[in-house]
Design an enzyme around this catalytic site. Structure first.
Site, PDB file in Angstrom:
ATOM      1  N   PHE A  80      12.666  -6.521 -12.177  1.00  0.00           N
ATOM      2  CA  PHE A  80      11.583  -6.604 -11.186  1.00  0.00           C
ATOM      3  C   PHE A  80      11.793  -5.643 -10.015  1.00  0.00           C
ATOM      4  O   PHE A  80      10.830  -5.329  -9.315  1.00  0.00           O
ATOM      5  CB  PHE A  80      11.535  -8.010 -10.553  1.00  0.00           C
ATOM      6  CG  PHE A  80      11.163  -9.116 -11.495  1.00  0.00           C
ATOM      7  CD1 PHE A  80       9.843  -9.334 -11.832  1.00  0.00           C
ATOM      8  CD2 PHE A  80      12.132  -9.962 -12.012  1.00  0.00           C
ATOM      9  CE1 PHE A  80       9.493 -10.372 -12.678  1.00  0.00           C
ATOM     10  CE2 PHE A  80      11.793 -11.003 -12.869  1.00  0.00           C
ATOM     11  CZ  PHE A  80      10.465 -11.202 -13.202  1.00  0.00           C
ATOM     12  N   LYS A  84       6.543  -1.992  -3.700  1.00  0.00           N
ATOM     13  CA  LYS A  84       5.225  -2.251  -4.296  1.00  0.00           C
ATOM     14  C   LYS A  84       4.033  -2.152  -3.350  1.00  0.00           C
ATOM     15  O   LYS A  84       2.947  -2.642  -3.688  1.00  0.00           O
ATOM     16  CB  LYS A  84       5.241  -3.626  -4.967  1.00  0.00           C
ATOM     17  CG  LYS A  84       5.567  -4.759  -4.012  1.00  0.00           C
ATOM     18  CD  LYS A  84       5.044  -6.080  -4.531  1.00  0.00           C
ATOM     19  CE  LYS A  84       4.789  -7.006  -3.391  1.00  0.00           C
ATOM     20  NZ  LYS A  84       3.955  -8.129  -3.672  1.00  0.00           N
ATOM     21  N   SER A 124       2.452  -3.204 -14.173  1.00  0.00           N
ATOM     22  CA  SER A 124       1.323  -3.703 -13.383  1.00  0.00           C
ATOM     23  C   SER A 124       0.024  -3.171 -13.954  1.00  0.00           C
ATOM     24  O   SER A 124      -0.017  -2.059 -14.501  1.00  0.00           O
ATOM     25  CB  SER A 124       1.487  -3.198 -11.951  1.00  0.00           C
ATOM     26  OG  SER A 124       0.291  -3.365 -11.218  1.00  0.00           O
ATOM     27  N   ALA A 125      -1.036  -3.942 -13.780  1.00  0.00           N
ATOM     28  CA  ALA A 125      -2.365  -3.473 -14.173  1.00  0.00           C
ATOM     29  C   ALA A 125      -2.775  -2.266 -13.345  1.00  0.00           C
ATOM     30  O   ALA A 125      -3.758  -1.593 -13.665  1.00  0.00           O
ATOM     31  CB  ALA A 125      -3.388  -4.590 -13.996  1.00  0.00           C
ATOM     32  N   TYR A 148       2.723   4.567  -5.913  1.00  0.00           N
ATOM     33  CA  TYR A 148       3.293   3.303  -6.413  1.00  0.00           C
ATOM     34  C   TYR A 148       2.917   3.104  -7.889  1.00  0.00           C
ATOM     35  O   TYR A 148       3.765   2.842  -8.743  1.00  0.00           O
ATOM     36  CB  TYR A 148       2.796   2.113  -5.557  1.00  0.00           C
ATOM     37  CG  TYR A 148       2.844   0.802  -6.297  1.00  0.00           C
ATOM     38  CD1 TYR A 148       4.068   0.223  -6.624  1.00  0.00           C
ATOM     39  CD2 TYR A 148       1.675   0.160  -6.711  1.00  0.00           C
ATOM     40  CE1 TYR A 148       4.116  -0.962  -7.344  1.00  0.00           C
ATOM     41  CE2 TYR A 148       1.716  -1.020  -7.421  1.00  0.00           C
ATOM     42  CZ  TYR A 148       2.940  -1.580  -7.735  1.00  0.00           C
ATOM     43  OH  TYR A 148       2.973  -2.737  -8.460  1.00  0.00           O
ATOM     44  N   LYS A 152       5.141   3.104 -11.729  1.00  0.00           N
ATOM     45  CA  LYS A 152       5.078   2.146 -12.850  1.00  0.00           C
ATOM     46  C   LYS A 152       4.752   2.890 -14.147  1.00  0.00           C
ATOM     47  O   LYS A 152       5.340   2.632 -15.194  1.00  0.00           O
ATOM     48  CB  LYS A 152       4.016   1.073 -12.585  1.00  0.00           C
ATOM     49  CG  LYS A 152       4.344   0.136 -11.427  1.00  0.00           C
ATOM     50  CD  LYS A 152       5.488  -0.795 -11.761  1.00  0.00           C
ATOM     51  CE  LYS A 152       5.816  -1.748 -10.625  1.00  0.00           C
ATOM     52  NZ  LYS A 152       7.089  -2.458 -10.819  1.00  0.00           N
ATOM     53  N   PHE A 177      -1.736  -8.703 -13.836  1.00  0.00           N
ATOM     54  CA  PHE A 177      -2.956  -8.571 -13.046  1.00  0.00           C
ATOM     55  C   PHE A 177      -2.639  -9.050 -11.619  1.00  0.00           C
ATOM     56  O   PHE A 177      -1.707  -8.528 -11.030  1.00  0.00           O
ATOM     57  CB  PHE A 177      -4.146  -9.199 -13.797  1.00  0.00           C
ATOM     58  CG  PHE A 177      -4.629  -8.203 -14.834  1.00  0.00           C
ATOM     59  CD1 PHE A 177      -3.840  -7.914 -15.952  1.00  0.00           C
ATOM     60  CD2 PHE A 177      -5.768  -7.458 -14.633  1.00  0.00           C
ATOM     61  CE1 PHE A 177      -4.199  -6.906 -16.854  1.00  0.00           C
ATOM     62  CE2 PHE A 177      -6.139  -6.462 -15.535  1.00  0.00           C
ATOM     63  CZ  PHE A 177      -5.353  -6.183 -16.640  1.00  0.00           C
ATOM     64  N   PRO A 292     -10.511   2.157   0.529  1.00  0.00           N
ATOM     65  CA  PRO A 292     -10.479   3.311  -0.378  1.00  0.00           C
ATOM     66  C   PRO A 292      -9.578   3.039  -1.587  1.00  0.00           C
ATOM     67  O   PRO A 292      -8.516   2.448  -1.446  1.00  0.00           O
ATOM     68  CB  PRO A 292      -9.887   4.442   0.484  1.00  0.00           C
ATOM     69  CG  PRO A 292     -10.076   4.001   1.894  1.00  0.00           C
ATOM     70  CD  PRO A 292     -10.072   2.500   1.890  1.00  0.00           C
ATOM     71  N   ASP A 294     -10.218   1.098  -4.153  1.00  0.00           N
ATOM     72  CA  ASP A 294     -10.441  -0.177  -4.844  1.00  0.00           C
ATOM     73  C   ASP A 294     -11.489  -0.050  -5.942  1.00  0.00           C
ATOM     74  O   ASP A 294     -12.540   0.556  -5.734  1.00  0.00           O
ATOM     75  CB  ASP A 294     -10.927  -1.244  -3.853  1.00  0.00           C
ATOM     76  CG  ASP A 294      -9.783  -1.951  -3.159  1.00  0.00           C
ATOM     77  OD1 ASP A 294      -8.621  -1.675  -3.503  1.00  0.00           O
ATOM     78  OD2 ASP A 294     -10.064  -2.769  -2.260  1.00  0.00           O
TER      79      ASP A 294
HETATM   80  C1  UD1 Z   1      -3.483  -4.285  -5.177  1.00  0.00           C
HETATM   81  C2  UD1 Z   1      -3.029  -2.871  -5.383  1.00  0.00           C
HETATM   82  C3  UD1 Z   1      -2.368  -2.767  -6.741  1.00  0.00           C
HETATM   83  C4  UD1 Z   1      -1.235  -3.783  -6.858  1.00  0.00           C
HETATM   84  C5  UD1 Z   1      -1.779  -5.185  -6.593  1.00  0.00           C
HETATM   85  C6  UD1 Z   1      -0.704  -6.253  -6.610  1.00  0.00           C
HETATM   86  C7  UD1 Z   1      -4.562  -1.424  -4.113  1.00  0.00           C
HETATM   87  C8  UD1 Z   1      -5.651  -0.415  -4.193  1.00  0.00           C
HETATM   88  N1  UD1 Z   1      -4.151  -1.945  -5.285  1.00  0.00           N
HETATM   89  O1  UD1 Z   1      -4.447  -4.585  -6.172  1.00  0.00           O
HETATM   90  O2  UD1 Z   1      -1.857  -1.473  -6.938  1.00  0.00           O
HETATM   91  O3  UD1 Z   1      -0.672  -3.748  -8.142  1.00  0.00           O
HETATM   92  O4  UD1 Z   1      -2.414  -5.196  -5.308  1.00  0.00           O
HETATM   93  O5  UD1 Z   1       0.223  -6.067  -5.572  1.00  0.00           O
HETATM   94  O6  UD1 Z   1      -4.040  -1.718  -3.045  1.00  0.00           O
HETATM   95  N2  UD1 Z   1      -9.370  -7.721  -0.348  1.00  0.00           N
HETATM   96  C9  UD1 Z   1     -10.120  -8.037   0.760  1.00  0.00           C
HETATM   97  N3  UD1 Z   1      -9.479  -8.253   1.935  1.00  0.00           N
HETATM   98  C10 UD1 Z   1      -8.118  -8.198   2.074  1.00  0.00           C
HETATM   99  C11 UD1 Z   1      -7.351  -7.878   0.924  1.00  0.00           C
HETATM  100  C12 UD1 Z   1      -8.016  -7.629  -0.276  1.00  0.00           C
HETATM  101  O7  UD1 Z   1     -11.342  -8.112   0.703  1.00  0.00           O
HETATM  102  O8  UD1 Z   1      -7.593  -8.398   3.185  1.00  0.00           O
HETATM  103  C13 UD1 Z   1     -10.044  -7.528  -1.653  1.00  0.00           C
HETATM  104  C14 UD1 Z   1      -9.825  -6.191  -2.322  1.00  0.00           C
HETATM  105  O9  UD1 Z   1     -10.787  -5.261  -1.899  1.00  0.00           O
HETATM  106  C15 UD1 Z   1      -9.938  -6.571  -3.810  1.00  0.00           C
HETATM  107  C16 UD1 Z   1      -9.390  -8.009  -3.862  1.00  0.00           C
HETATM  108  O10 UD1 Z   1      -9.511  -8.501  -2.529  1.00  0.00           O
HETATM  109  O11 UD1 Z   1     -11.271  -6.593  -4.211  1.00  0.00           O
HETATM  110  C17 UD1 Z   1      -7.952  -8.090  -4.302  1.00  0.00           C
HETATM  111  O12 UD1 Z   1      -7.151  -7.230  -3.496  1.00  0.00           O
HETATM  112  P1  UD1 Z   1      -5.567  -7.170  -3.606  1.00  0.00           P
HETATM  113  O13 UD1 Z   1      -5.006  -8.547  -3.525  1.00  0.00           O
HETATM  114  O14 UD1 Z   1      -5.068  -6.174  -2.615  1.00  0.00           O
HETATM  115  O15 UD1 Z   1      -5.300  -6.687  -5.093  1.00  0.00           O
HETATM  116  P2  UD1 Z   1      -5.778  -5.351  -5.853  1.00  0.00           P
HETATM  117  O16 UD1 Z   1      -6.646  -4.512  -5.014  1.00  0.00           O
HETATM  118  O17 UD1 Z   1      -6.334  -5.782  -7.174  1.00  0.00           O
END
Ligand code: UD1
Length: 336
Positions: A80, A84, A124-125, A148, A152, A177, A292, A294
């Site tokens: 692990f 990250k 990671s996905a 990052y 991976k 995921f 940005p 996402d």
């Molecule tokens: C993010 C990372 C990814 C990483 C994963 C687990 C990015 C672009 N991707 O994925 O590389 O493997 O975390 O650590 O950072 N959101 C909000 N408000 C917040 C935080 C998130 O609206 O304060 C939204 C995001 O826009 C997204 C969803 O919640 O739609 C999930 O976000 P997040 O938990 O950061 O995961 P990922 O973006 O899927």
């Protein structure tokens, strides 16, 4: 089996260590404790009544890694350890490549010398980048979009090359995921340092009163409520996936890739509402611009893990939020 868990004091590492101990395995952890604390492992010991042998050093210390393998006869490694944070990786790419890629190379070289060729790797996905060809299957082309994610992807490439060069290796690449939730005891859970980047830890800190409101990044995505959709998976389901993968590679050689997700996506608003149900009061939020990089939608096709490992995620979003909340509300400042 006697198993080395790198990064075992961290969020997914500590939950997996707990499950390994409960299954009767002997666990040795190596962790630099840079983004984690040994308190998590003391709690794992409390929960299991078993001892965890913790070695505090960095995988960049190649001599220390070699020595650990000389002193222990490991049968498998669950890897692990790594950095990250996406944003930090953009600011400090060399730091990320050095830590994640070189650290892994050191580990693999020590494994080879010690004749240990069984590995479960925490991928990671994020390797699928912004692909919205959902559900994402293991055949989706890899296209990480930040340093990052590229670490991976590069480590996956290194491991594939290794498996091709030497058919005695057994390697499982697990593409997670969105891991959330906590052990049902509420004694261990995710404890991010500083402002959480990920949604669930942020929502939990708002719910516990550490932050004012959740900023929802974008409400103009082409999704039913306009907010981003992700495949959230309970960390205990994820830990169970590691045990299943370990079991699979135990008597097979080759390089195997599995998505670990539920196969079901939830929007940011659905998550915030579910968390409100878990706490008993709505979680305040406000819409903000898109973040940005996402993707609008990301969820797994988990059918390969079901077919090969007979593993599937069992816990639903309400259980994820209830367990995450139990951990956060009883440990408002994490392990500190
Ligand atoms: C993010 C990372 C990814 C990483 C994963 C687990 C990015 C672009 N991707 O994925 O590389 O493997 O975390 O650590 O950072 N959101 C909000 N408000 C917040 C935080 C998130 O609206 O304060 C939204 C995001 O826009 C997204 C969803 O919640 O739609 C999930 O976000 P997040 O938990 O950061 O995961 P990922 O973006 O899927």
């Amino acid at each position: 089996m006697k198993i080395l868990v790198t990064g075992g004091a961290g969020y997914i590492g500590s939950h997996t260590t707990l499950c390994l101990l409960e299954e009767g395995h002997e666990v040795v952890v190596v962790d630099n404790l840079r983004n984690s604390t040994s308190v998590s492992l003391r709690r794992v010991e409390r929960l299991t009544g078993r001892r965890v042998d913790l070695h505090e050093f960095d995988l960049l210390d190649a001599l220390a890694v070699d020595k650990l393998f000389e002193e222990n006869q490991f049968e498998a490694v669950v890897h692990f350890a790594g950095l990250k944070a996406v944003g930090e990786s953009v600011q400090k790419p060399l730091f990320y490549y050095q830590n994640n890629v070189v650290g892994t190379l050191n580990l693999l070289q020590s494994m080879e010398k010690a004749n240990v060729r069984r590995l479960v790797f925490s991928s990671s996905a994020t390797v699928y980048g912004a692909s919205e060809d959902v559900p994402l299957s293991e055949k989706t082309p890899l296209a990480a979009t930040n340093p990052y994610g590229r670490t991976k992807e590069q480590i996956e490439d290194i491991l594939s090359d290794l498996g091709t060069a030497d058919s005695s290796w057994s390697i499982a690449l697990l593409r997670y995921f969105n891991p959330v939730g906590a052990h049902e005891s509420g004694l261990i859970g995710e404890d991010p340092q500083g402002v959480p980047n990920n949604l669930l830890p942020f929502v939990a800190q708002v719910a516990v009163g550490r932050r004012e409101k959740v900023l929802v990044f974008g409400n103009d995505y082409p999704t039913p409520d306009g907010t981003g959709i992700r495949d959230y998976i309970h960390v205990m389901d994820l830990a169970a996936g590691h045990l299943a993968a370990l079991d699979y590679v135990k008597d097979r050689t080759g390089v195997f890739r599995w998505n670990l997700g539920t196969g079901r996506g939830y929007s940011v608003i659905e998550v915030i509402e579910a968390f409100g149900r878990a706490t008993g009061s709505p979680v305040p939020f406000q819409f903000a611009p898109r973040r940005p990089g996402d993707a609008a939608v990301s969820y797994a096709d988990p059918s390969a893990a079901l077919a090969d490992l007979r593993w599937s995620a069992r816990k639903d979003l309400d259980q994820m939020c209830a367990d995450h909340w139990r951990w956060q509300s009883t440990n408002p400042h994490g392990f500190s």
